[in-house]
Enzyme design. Structure first.
Site, PDB file in Angstrom:
ATOM      1  N   LYS A 102       0.930  -1.279   0.040  1.00  0.00           N
ATOM      2  CA  LYS A 102      -0.046  -0.025  -0.035  1.00  0.00           C
ATOM      3  C   LYS A 102       1.060   1.367   0.090  1.00  0.00           C
ATOM      4  CE  LYS A 102      -2.112  -1.013   3.858  1.00  0.00           C
ATOM      5  NZ  LYS A 102      -1.276  -2.284   3.964  1.00  0.00           N
ATOM      6  N   ARG A 133      -8.948   0.967   9.964  1.00  0.00           N
ATOM      7  CA  ARG A 133      -8.440  -0.429  10.059  1.00  0.00           C
ATOM      8  C   ARG A 133      -9.779  -0.974  10.731  1.00  0.00           C
ATOM      9  NH1 ARG A 133      -2.448   0.767   9.538  1.00  0.00           N
ATOM     10  NH2 ARG A 133      -1.382  -1.244   9.795  1.00  0.00           N
ATOM     11  N   ARG A 180      11.748  -5.871   4.872  1.00  0.00           N
ATOM     12  CA  ARG A 180      11.576  -4.446   4.344  1.00  0.00           C
ATOM     13  C   ARG A 180      12.500  -3.658   4.838  1.00  0.00           C
ATOM     14  NH1 ARG A 180       5.830  -2.043   5.274  1.00  0.00           N
ATOM     15  NH2 ARG A 180       5.821  -2.529   7.265  1.00  0.00           N
ATOM     16  N   ARG A 186      12.184  -1.830  10.824  1.00  0.00           N
ATOM     17  CA  ARG A 186      11.125  -1.414  11.840  1.00  0.00           C
ATOM     18  C   ARG A 186      11.142  -2.509  12.726  1.00  0.00           C
ATOM     19  NH1 ARG A 186       5.599   0.415   8.509  1.00  0.00           N
ATOM     20  NH2 ARG A 186       4.751  -0.655  10.336  1.00  0.00           N
ATOM     21  N   ARG A 216       0.375  -9.068  13.632  1.00  0.00           N
ATOM     22  CA  ARG A 216      -0.041  -7.979  12.921  1.00  0.00           C
ATOM     23  C   ARG A 216      -0.933  -8.558  12.037  1.00  0.00           C
ATOM     24  NH1 ARG A 216       4.785  -5.243  10.715  1.00  0.00           N
ATOM     25  NH2 ARG A 216       3.382  -3.683   9.860  1.00  0.00           N
TER      26      ARG A 216
END
Ligand code: ADP
Ligand code: AMP
Length: 220
Positions: free
Chosen positions: A13, A86, A125, A158, A169
């Protein structure tokens, strides 16, 4: 252009929101980035969000809704909501906020991807904390490891992209966010894209499905 990007963490996204921001000027609004910025600056909001974020839980709805209300006032042109709403409560509050400002969403783009791919993407990531730009060690590495191609700044992993938190998550997404798929399907605004395709192909599919006028597509 007023869009919501819906989909699990790691679906791409943010990557696509940044591309659309560059091509069409629709501002990327990433609630995750806003919260991380508040954490970095040590604001009350940042302190409040800290424990939820590091455990992979959602920050309470009322906190997020207040934040988006303030953000909407800063937006004169279009936007791409990246990571908001969300929960159904957030989506309902967002509808009210938009109604109050006489604004309508053009489309809600659902990013479809399988869990195995999402785990690989999230654990690989690398993020520029200053700009929010992301890379991927496997699929989209920077020219020099650990350094952003654009501004030469350091890239970080992160803390919530660690394997232990990633699973949580993804479970939170299934339980609390996936019900939004039906919510937005009922509104007739939902379009779906194959988030497993390469970055360029995903952009093309989004642009084709949200109905950007042909002349604007060419300009991008
Ligand atoms: P989200 O904002 O949905 O959490 P990101 O845009 O940050 O997801 O992407 C997650 C990771 O996957 C990043 O490392 C990014 O570089 C990579 N990525 C994004 N889109 C693709 C794609 N279409 N193919 C392969 N890797 C991708
Ligand atoms: P993201 O950058 O979108 O992956 O978000 C990182 C974290 O920020 C999430 O795991 C949540 O803890 C928090 N967060 C971001 N957006 C929201 C939201 N709309 N509602 C609740 N929590 C959020």
């Amino acid at each position: 252009m007023r869009l919501v990007f819906l989909g699990p963490p790691g679906a791409g996204k943010g990557t696509q929101a940044q591309i659309l921001q560059q091509r069409f000027g629709a501002k990327q609004v990433s609630t995750g980035d806003i919260l991380r910025e508040n954490r970095a600056q040590g604001t009350e909001l940042g302190k409040l969000a800290q424990s939820y974020m590091s455990s992979g839980a959602l920050v309470p709805d009322e906190v997020i809704i207040k934040m988006i209300d303030a953000e909407l006032d800063k937006l004169s042109g279009g936007f791409v909501m990246d990571g908001f709403p969300r929960t159904v409560a957030q989506a309902e509050a967002f509808d009210c906020l938009l109604d109050g400002k006489n604004l309508q969403l053009d489309a809600v783009v659902l990013f479809n991807a399988d869990r195995e791919t999402l785990i690989a993407r999230l654990t690989g990531r690398w993020t520029n904390p200053r700009t929010g730009r992301t890379y991927n060690a496997a699929t989209n590495p920077p020219r020099v490891a650990g350094i952003d191609d654009d501004d030469g700044g350091p890239l970080v992993q992160r803390e919530d992209d660690k394997l232990e938190t990633v699973g949580k998550r993804l479970d939170v997404y299934e339980k609390q966010t996936a019900p939004l798929v039906e919510y937005y399907r009922r509104s007739g605004k939902l379009v779906e894209v194959d988030a497993l395709a390469p970055v360029d192909a995903v952009t093309k599919e989004i642009v084709a499905k949200i109905g950007v006028p042909v002349e604007q597509r060419a300009a991008g």
